[in-house]
Design a protein around this motif. Sequence first.
Motif, short mmCIF file in Angstrom:
data_model
loop_
_atom_site.label_atom_id
_atom_site.label_comp_id
_atom_site.label_asym_id
_atom_site.label_seq_id
_atom_site.Cartn_x
_atom_site.Cartn_y
_atom_site.Cartn_z
N GLU A 63 -6.05 2.35 -22.93
CA GLU A 63 -5.30 1.56 -23.89
C GLU A 63 -5.35 2.24 -25.25
O GLU A 63 -6.36 2.85 -25.60
CB GLU A 63 -5.90 0.16 -24.01
N GLY A 64 -4.29 2.13 -26.00
CA GLY A 64 -4.27 2.66 -27.35
C GLY A 64 -3.51 3.96 -27.48
O GLY A 64 -2.91 4.45 -26.52
N GLU A 65 -3.58 4.51 -28.69
CA GLU A 65 -2.87 5.74 -29.01
C GLU A 65 -3.86 6.91 -29.09
O GLU A 65 -4.83 6.85 -29.85
CB GLU A 65 -2.14 5.59 -30.35
N ILE A 66 -3.59 7.94 -28.31
CA ILE A 66 -4.46 9.12 -28.27
C ILE A 66 -4.62 9.70 -29.67
O ILE A 66 -3.65 9.86 -30.40
CB ILE A 66 -3.90 10.17 -27.29
N GLY A 67 -5.86 9.97 -30.02
CA GLY A 67 -6.16 10.55 -31.32
C GLY A 67 -6.29 9.52 -32.43
O GLY A 67 -6.64 9.86 -33.56
N TYR A 103 -3.18 17.62 -27.47
CA TYR A 103 -2.69 16.58 -28.37
C TYR A 103 -2.87 16.93 -29.85
O TYR A 103 -2.79 16.07 -30.72
CB TYR A 103 -3.37 15.23 -28.04
N GLY A 104 -3.14 18.21 -30.12
CA GLY A 104 -3.26 18.68 -31.49
C GLY A 104 -4.54 18.26 -32.18
O GLY A 104 -4.61 18.23 -33.41
N LEU A 105 -5.56 17.95 -31.39
CA LEU A 105 -6.85 17.54 -31.95
C LEU A 105 -7.82 18.70 -31.94
O LEU A 105 -7.85 19.48 -30.99
CB LEU A 105 -7.42 16.37 -31.14
#
Length: 115
Positions: A63-67, A103-105
């Motif tokens: 659940e939620g938005e990655i990063g 994911y650009g992290l």
Amino acid sequence: MSTVSACLTCGACCASYRVSFYWGEATGAPNGYVPSELTENFHPHLLCMQGTNQAEPRCVALEGEIGQRVGCRIYADRPSPCREFAAGDEEANPYCDKARAKYGLAPLIPVKNVA
């Protein structure tokens, strides 16, 4: 220093890899704990979490938005690959780094390496 795991804001691994595990971990088995309704057949003796056996995987329990801010709906009942996956802030893990990069992290620095 914060003791909150980076996993609470990351979630990249849950949307990068297939999560496959022995069918006996699912609630359809006598001592299973992973909700069977969130799994799908992968191999005669293996299941996987729904959504993870795709070209662009994302676990159905994420659940939620990655990063940003994420959580696992079945954290206490998650399968063994999830229990065994070390977050990059716990110990060096190139698979964590690879998922985060997708994911650009930035890679995480293990806490034990921080002075």
